[in-house]
Design a protein around this motif. Structure first.
Motif, PDB file in Angstrom:
ATOM      1  N   LEU A 298       0.683  -1.457   0.299  1.00  0.00           N
ATOM      2  CA  LEU A 298       0.226   0.165  -0.350  1.00  0.00           C
ATOM      3  C   LEU A 298       0.973   1.104  -0.344  1.00  0.00           C
ATOM      4  O   LEU A 298       0.070   2.424  -0.937  1.00  0.00           O
ATOM      5  CB  LEU A 298      -1.107   0.055   1.522  1.00  0.00           C
ATOM      6  CG  LEU A 298      -1.167   1.326   1.850  1.00  0.00           C
ATOM      7  CD1 LEU A 298      -3.375   1.026   0.671  1.00  0.00           C
ATOM      8  CD2 LEU A 298      -2.675   1.031   3.198  1.00  0.00           C
TER       9      LEU A 298
ATOM     10  N   SER B 198       2.568   1.997  -3.510  1.00  0.00           N
ATOM     11  CA  SER B 198       1.751   2.402  -4.619  1.00  0.00           C
ATOM     12  C   SER B 198       0.986   3.781  -3.935  1.00  0.00           C
ATOM     13  O   SER B 198       1.172   4.326  -4.894  1.00  0.00           O
ATOM     14  CB  SER B 198       0.360   1.338  -4.133  1.00  0.00           C
ATOM     15  OG  SER B 198       0.772   0.055  -4.489  1.00  0.00           O
TER      16      SER B 198
ATOM     17  N   PRO C 257      -3.805   6.125  -7.057  1.00  0.00           N
ATOM     18  CA  PRO C 257      -5.245   6.762  -6.764  1.00  0.00           C
ATOM     19  C   PRO C 257      -5.382   5.728  -5.579  1.00  0.00           C
ATOM     20  O   PRO C 257      -5.442   5.036  -5.612  1.00  0.00           O
ATOM     21  CB  PRO C 257      -6.068   6.891  -7.735  1.00  0.00           C
ATOM     22  CG  PRO C 257      -5.068   6.269  -9.436  1.00  0.00           C
ATOM     23  CD  PRO C 257      -4.090   5.795  -8.796  1.00  0.00           C
ATOM     24  N   PHE C 258      -6.170   5.996  -4.142  1.00  0.00           N
ATOM     25  CA  PHE C 258      -5.905   5.457  -3.339  1.00  0.00           C
ATOM     26  C   PHE C 258      -6.329   4.077  -3.876  1.00  0.00           C
ATOM     27  O   PHE C 258      -6.086   3.480  -3.060  1.00  0.00           O
ATOM     28  CB  PHE C 258      -6.016   6.465  -1.900  1.00  0.00           C
ATOM     29  CG  PHE C 258      -6.294   5.824  -0.949  1.00  0.00           C
ATOM     30  CD1 PHE C 258      -5.860   5.936  -0.077  1.00  0.00           C
ATOM     31  CD2 PHE C 258      -7.563   5.183  -0.538  1.00  0.00           C
ATOM     32  CE1 PHE C 258      -5.957   4.900   1.135  1.00  0.00           C
ATOM     33  CE2 PHE C 258      -7.711   4.342   0.757  1.00  0.00           C
ATOM     34  CZ  PHE C 258      -6.607   4.381   1.629  1.00  0.00           C
ATOM     35  N   PRO C 259      -8.013   4.091  -4.187  1.00  0.00           N
ATOM     36  CA  PRO C 259      -8.480   3.130  -4.057  1.00  0.00           C
ATOM     37  C   PRO C 259      -7.506   2.014  -5.014  1.00  0.00           C
ATOM     38  O   PRO C 259      -7.857   0.776  -4.529  1.00  0.00           O
ATOM     39  CB  PRO C 259      -9.624   3.102  -4.956  1.00  0.00           C
ATOM     40  CG  PRO C 259      -9.910   4.877  -5.208  1.00  0.00           C
ATOM     41  CD  PRO C 259      -9.024   5.802  -4.801  1.00  0.00           C
ATOM     42  N   VAL C 260      -6.930   2.341  -5.913  1.00  0.00           N
ATOM     43  CA  VAL C 260      -6.186   1.045  -6.305  1.00  0.00           C
ATOM     44  C   VAL C 260      -5.315   1.184  -5.989  1.00  0.00           C
ATOM     45  O   VAL C 260      -4.352  -0.031  -5.969  1.00  0.00           O
ATOM     46  CB  VAL C 260      -5.079   2.060  -7.733  1.00  0.00           C
ATOM     47  CG1 VAL C 260      -4.373   1.663  -9.042  1.00  0.00           C
ATOM     48  CG2 VAL C 260      -6.528   2.801  -9.080  1.00  0.00           C
TER      49      VAL C 260
ATOM     50  N   VAL D  90      -4.828   0.906  -2.675  1.00  0.00           N
ATOM     51  CA  VAL D  90      -5.992  -0.454  -1.695  1.00  0.00           C
ATOM     52  C   VAL D  90      -5.883  -1.594  -2.536  1.00  0.00           C
ATOM     53  O   VAL D  90      -5.430  -3.505  -2.128  1.00  0.00           O
ATOM     54  CB  VAL D  90      -6.780  -0.139  -1.655  1.00  0.00           C
ATOM     55  CG1 VAL D  90      -8.103  -1.474  -0.725  1.00  0.00           C
ATOM     56  CG2 VAL D  90      -6.718   0.964  -0.483  1.00  0.00           C
ATOM     57  N   LEU D  91      -6.783  -1.736  -3.545  1.00  0.00           N
ATOM     58  CA  LEU D  91      -6.724  -3.344  -4.716  1.00  0.00           C
ATOM     59  C   LEU D  91      -5.344  -3.689  -4.745  1.00  0.00           C
ATOM     60  O   LEU D  91      -5.216  -4.648  -4.926  1.00  0.00           O
ATOM     61  CB  LEU D  91      -7.431  -2.526  -5.933  1.00  0.00           C
ATOM     62  CG  LEU D  91      -8.166  -3.773  -6.821  1.00  0.00           C
ATOM     63  CD1 LEU D  91      -8.991  -3.940  -6.145  1.00  0.00           C
ATOM     64  CD2 LEU D  91      -8.310  -3.315  -7.477  1.00  0.00           C
TER      65      LEU D  91
ATOM     66  N   MET E 253     -10.159   9.761   5.940  1.00  0.00           N
ATOM     67  CA  MET E 253     -10.673   8.449   7.156  1.00  0.00           C
ATOM     68  C   MET E 253     -10.221   8.847   8.091  1.00  0.00           C
ATOM     69  O   MET E 253     -10.443   8.516   9.268  1.00  0.00           O
ATOM     70  CB  MET E 253      -9.650   7.716   6.140  1.00  0.00           C
ATOM     71  CG  MET E 253     -10.184   7.045   4.843  1.00  0.00           C
ATOM     72  SD  MET E 253      -9.308   5.756   5.220  1.00  0.00           S
ATOM     73  CE  MET E 253     -10.216   3.758   6.238  1.00  0.00           C
TER      74      MET E 253
ATOM     75  N   ILE F  55     -15.686   2.183   8.442  1.00  0.00           N
ATOM     76  CA  ILE F  55     -15.295   1.534   7.453  1.00  0.00           C
ATOM     77  C   ILE F  55     -14.704   0.113   7.274  1.00  0.00           C
ATOM     78  O   ILE F  55     -15.163  -0.516   6.928  1.00  0.00           O
ATOM     79  CB  ILE F  55     -14.736   1.837   6.011  1.00  0.00           C
ATOM     80  CG1 ILE F  55     -14.835   3.257   6.124  1.00  0.00           C
ATOM     81  CG2 ILE F  55     -13.406   1.486   5.250  1.00  0.00           C
ATOM     82  CD1 ILE F  55     -13.645   4.104   5.007  1.00  0.00           C
TER      83      ILE F  55
ATOM     84  N   VAL G 234     -16.332  -3.403   6.026  1.00  0.00           N
ATOM     85  CA  VAL G 234     -15.887  -3.933   4.928  1.00  0.00           C
ATOM     86  C   VAL G 234     -15.772  -5.245   5.801  1.00  0.00           C
ATOM     87  O   VAL G 234     -15.979  -6.269   4.741  1.00  0.00           O
ATOM     88  CB  VAL G 234     -14.476  -3.747   5.111  1.00  0.00           C
ATOM     89  CG1 VAL G 234     -13.453  -4.709   4.539  1.00  0.00           C
ATOM     90  CG2 VAL G 234     -14.154  -2.195   3.676  1.00  0.00           C
TER      91      VAL G 234
ATOM     92  N   MET H  91      -5.408  -3.896   5.765  1.00  0.00           N
ATOM     93  CA  MET H  91      -5.994  -2.332   5.291  1.00  0.00           C
ATOM     94  C   MET H  91      -6.460  -1.468   6.651  1.00  0.00           C
ATOM     95  O   MET H  91      -6.212  -0.952   6.554  1.00  0.00           O
ATOM     96  CB  MET H  91      -6.452  -2.536   4.004  1.00  0.00           C
ATOM     97  CG  MET H  91      -6.051  -2.809   2.853  1.00  0.00           C
ATOM     98  SD  MET H  91      -5.034  -2.023   1.950  1.00  0.00           S
ATOM     99  CE  MET H  91      -3.086  -2.742   2.893  1.00  0.00           C
TER     100      MET H  91
END
Lengths: 390, 293
Positions: B48, B51, B57-60, B62-63, B124, B141, B145, B203
Motif C-alpha cells: 500500500l 503504491s 490513486p488511493f482505491p487502486v 488498496v486493490l 478517513m 469502514i 468491510v 488495510m
C-alpha cells in the motif's frame, strides 16, 4: 595425496599463526576497545541506529587524529541486541570478554540496566546512547551514565511551556511497558500541578496495542474536559493513537517528548500539526549543530534524522575529553573523568555531569510540528528546583 | 458513551474476525497454523505504501495491496509449505515460524527498521455525528468491510464448486481427493483466500495505525490465534465468533477498568480465554473434524 594434505595443513598452520600475530599486534596497549551492545533490529533500532551512526562518525574523526585523548586508537565492536533485554546482557558479556573498556548500551533503560549489571562490578564506564530514564543510572551504579536530557528534565521543559501557553487541564496517557512511557507523563503531571495546572484524567495503553478507541471514548466522555493530552507513546503507538483520536473528532492538542522527533512522525503531515516534542538541540543558522548536520550528511550520505545522531557524536567527544583528562585508558580513571565533567562544550551546548546523578545537565529544545515540518519553539535549561525527583 | 463503545467493540471484533478466519481457513484444510499470516499483512501494508508513494490513486493502491497479500500467500504455500506437505503438524508449525522470522528480517534490513508513515486520505480521519454521539469514518469502514468480507466468503463457500470442495476437504480431505478434485488446487485456494483476508485486515489495521513497520504482523497473528482457538480451531463460524468475542472483551475492559487495573487487561483477557476453554475445550463452535495442533 597424503603429502598434499600435509602441505595444506602446513599452509593452514602458517596462516593461523600469521593471523594470531596480526591479532596480537592490533591489540597493543595503544588500542582501546569500545563495545556497543545496541539494537540493529527490533523496536529500538530506529533510535539506536542514528545514535550509533553519530558515534561512529566521532570515533572515525578521532582515530584520524590519533584516537581517544590523541593516543588510544578506538576499535569499535558492535553487536546486535535485537531490542531484547536478555540478549543485551548476552552480547554485553561477549563484548566484555573481547576486552571492551567502555560499553555503549541501547536507547532504553531496561536493556541498559541489564548490560550495566555486568559492567558495574568490573568498573567499566557504560553510556546509554539515548536512554533518558533518570532512574537508569541509580539502578546500576557509579559506572552508568545517561547522555540524553533525562525524562524528568524533558517533562519539566514541556510542562513549563504548557503552563506558559495557559494550559490548565491535562490528560496523561501512559503505558507501564517501559520506564519511559510510564514515567515521563507523570513527571509532567507533577510539574504541571505544582505550577497550578490539574490532571483531570489518566489512561493507559499496551505497547503494540491495535486499538485506542475505548480509551479515546473515555477521553471524550470526561466531565472535566482536558485542554491538553500528554503522552510518551512513540512508534508505532503514537501514530495509531493520534490517527484514531483525530478520527474520533477529538481536536485536543497532544504533547510528547523526544521519541516522537522522528521522520516517521514528521511524515504523518497534517495529522500531527500542533504536536509539541523535545530534542537535544536545534540547528540555528551559524550554530555548531548546523555545521555538524552538514558534516554528518557528507559522512553518512544522508541528513541526520533527528538529534540522536548529534547525541551519539557528543558521546564520542565526551569519551575523548575523559580519556584526555584521565591520561590513561584505565576504566576507573575514565569513569571518574566523565563523572567530573563540567560545562563541557558539546555541539548542542554545555554538558555537565559534575554534581548530578550521572544524568547530564544540558539544554532541551522544544519543537512543534507544523505542516509536516518540525519548527523550533524555544531552547531552555529547566530550573533544577522544578525538576521532579526520579 | 455506551453506544460509542459498542461501535468500537464491533469494529475491533470485525478485524479480529477477518484475521482469525484467515488462519482458520488454512488450518481447516492442511492442519497448519500459519504464524506467517501476520507477515502477509505487513507485506500488504508495504505494498500500500509503495503504491501511494508511486502516486497511484488511493482505491487502486488498496486493490494492489490486497492483491499482493493474496499472491504472497499463494507464493508462500508454493515455496515453503508445499515441500512440507504430509509432514507432521510440528514441522509445519516450525516452518511457519521460520517463514515469519525470515520475512521480518528481510523487511527490517531490506526496507527499514523504522516504521514508515502511511498518509491516509483526510476523509478517513473524519467523523460524522448521529444525535449526541459521533462515529469515526475509520471504524465505520472497518465494520462495513468486515461484514461484506464475511458475507462474500460465506457465499463463495456455499455456492461455488471450489467452495463446496473446500468445505468437504475440511471434513475429510482424502475422500475429496478420491472424488478427483486436485489437492493442490484446494490448498492453493485456501491460501489465496487467507491472503485476501490478511490483505483486507491489513488495510483496516494500517488505516487505524497510520504506519507500517516490519514487526507489525506479530500482534494481529497472536490475536487471531487466540480468537481461532476460543472459537474452535478449524471452525470457520467459530473463528468469526472468537474474533468478535475477543474484540468485545478487550474494548469492554479498556472502557470500564480503572486506570490502576487497566495494565492487567491482557492478563484478564487471557484468563477469560482459559475459562472458556475449560468450559468448552473444543472452542465455542467446534469444527466438524476436531484436530489439535
Amino acid at each position: 595425496m597424503p603429502s598434499l594434505y600435509r602441505l595444506r595443513r602446513a599452509a593452514l598452520c602458517a596462516a593461523v599463526s600469521g593471523a594470531t600475530i596480526a591479532v596480537v599486534s592490533t591489540a597493543s596497549a595503544e588500542e582501546i576497545i569500545i563495545g556497543a551492545a545496541t539494537a540493529q533490529t527490533g523496536v529500538l533500532a530506529p533510535y539506536d541506529q542514528p545514535a550509533l551512526a553519530g558515534l561512529r562518525m566521532a570515533l572515525d574523526e578521532l582515530n584520524a587524529k590519533g584516537g581517544l585523548g590523541g593516543k588510544y586508537t578506538v576499535k569499535l565492536m558492535i553487536k546486535d541486541t535485537r531490542s531484547d533485554t536478555a540478549q543485551t546482557a548476552t552480547v554485553a558479556q561477549e563484548l566484555i570478554d573481547a576486552g571492551a573498556k567502555i560499553m555503549i548500551t541501547p536507547c532504553d533503560a531496561d536493556p541498559s540496566i541489564s548490560a550495566g549489571q555486568l559492567t558495574q562490578p568490573l568498573g567499566i564506564p557504560t553510556l546509554t546512547l539515548c536512554g533518558s530514564a533518570p532512574v537508569l543510572t541509580g539502578a546500576v551504579g557509579d559506572v552508568m551514565f545517561g547522555t540524553y536530557p533525562a525524562d524528568n528534565v524533558q517533562a519539566t521543559a514541556v510542562a513549563d511551556f504548557a503552563v506558559s501557553e495557559g494550559k490548565k487541564k491535562v490528560f496523561l496517557l501512559t503505558s507501564p511497558d517501559t520506564t519511559y512511557t510510564a514515567n515521563l507523563p507523570e513527571y509532567f503531571g507533577k510539574v504541571f500541578e505544582k505550577k497550578g495546572g490539574a490532571v483531570v484524567g489518566r489512561g493507559t495503553f499496551t505497547m503494540g496495542q491495535p486499538d485506542f478507541s475505548a480509551e479515546i471514548t473515555n477521553i471524550k466522555g470526561l466531565a472535566d474536559k482536558p485542554d491538553l493530552i500528554m503522552t510518551a507513546a512513540y512508534e508505532p503507538d503514537f501514530p495509531a493513537f493520534i490517527q484514531q483520536l483525530r478520527g474520533a473528532g477529538v481536536t485536543i492538542p497532544v504533547y510528547g517528548a523526544d521519541a516522537i522527533g522522528t521522520p516517521t512522525i514528521k511524515a504523518l503531515g497534517k495529522l500531527v500539526d500542533g504536536v509539541v516534542y523535545t530534542a537535544a538541540g536545534y540547528a540555528e543558522p551559524g550554530s555548531k549543530l548546523e555545521a555538524f548536520n552538514a558534516a554528518f550528511t557528507k559522512y553518512a550520505g544522508h541528513a541526520p534524522e533527528s538529534t540522536y545522531e548529534v547525541n551519539g557524536y557528543e558521546i564520542g567527544l565526551i569519551l575523548d575529553q575523559a580519556v584526555k583528562t584521565a591520561g590513561t585508558d584505565d576504566p576507573k580513571a575514565v569513569r571518574d573523568a566523565i563523572a567530573n565533567l563540567k560545562d563541557f562544550e558539546g555541539i548542542t551546548g554545555k554538558i555537565t555531569y559534575a554534581g548530578t546523578n550521572r544524568m547530564p545537565l544540558r539544554p532541551v529544545a522544544l519543537m512543534r510540528y507544523d505542516g509536516g515540518e518540525g519548527k523550533h519553539v524555544e531552547t531552555l535549561i529547566p530550573d533544577a528546583a522544578d525538576v521532579p525527583a526520579p | 458513551m455506551v453506544a460509542q463503545q459498542i461501535i468500537n467493540a464491533v469494529s475491533l471484533g470485525g478485524v479480529y474476525a477477518l484475521l482469525a478466519l484467515g488462519l482458520a481457513i488454512v488450518f481447516s484444510i492442511v492442519g497448519l497454523i500459519n504464524f506467517a499470516h501476520g507477515e502477509l499483512m505487513t507485506l500488504s501494508g508495504y505494498a500500500l505504501l509503495a503504491s501511494l508513494v508511486l502516486g497511484l490513486p488511493f482505491p487502486v493502491a488498496v486493490l494492489v495491496a490486497v492483491t499482493c497479500g493474496a499472491l504472497a500467500a499463494v507464493a508462500m504455500e508454493r515455496i515453503a509449505f508445499r515441500p512440507m506437505r504430509g509432514a507432521s503438524v510440528t514441522s509445519l508449525l516450525l516452518t511457519s515460524f521460520a517463514v515469519s522470522s525470515l520475512l521480518k528480517v528481510v523487511f527490517q534490513n531490506g526496507i527499514s527498521a523504522r516504521p514508515q508513515a502511511v498518509a491516509m486520505p483526510g476523509w478517513m480521519t473524519g467523523a460524522f455525528s448521529f444525535g449526541d454521539f459521533t462515529i469515526g469514518v475509520g471504524p465505520s469502514i472497518s465494520i462495513v468491510v468486515s461484514a461484506l468480507a464475511l458475507i462474500a466468503l460465506e457465499v463463495f463457500l456455499r455456492r461455488s464448486v471450489t467452495g463446496t470442495a473446500m468445505r468437504a476437504a475440511a471434513e475429510d480431505f482424502d475422500v475429496v481427493r478420491l472424488m478427483g478434485i486436485p489437492a493442490s488446487r484446494i490448498i492453493a485456494t485456501a491460501f489465496l483466500l487467507s491472503g485476501l483476508l490478511a490483505g483486507l485486515a491489513a488495510m483496516l489495521w494500517v488505516a487505524q495505525r497510520a504506519s507500517v513497520d516490519p514487526l507489525m504482523g506479530f500482534t494481529p497473528v497472536l490475536k487471531a490465534f487466540i480468537a481461532a482457538v476460543v472459537g474452535g480451531l478449524g471452525s470457520l463460524p467459530g473463528a468469526v465468533a472468537g474474533g468478535f468475542l475477543l474484540g468485545i472483551i478487550e474494548v469492554l475492559l479498556q472502557a470500564t477498568l480503572p486506570a490502576t487495573i487497566a495494565p492487567y487487561r491482557d492478563a484478564i483477557v487471557l484468563s477469560g480465554v482459559i475459562a472458556v476453554l475449560l468450559l468448552r475445550p473444543q472452542g465455542l463452535i467446534p469444527a466438524v473434524r476436531v484436530q489439535r495442533s
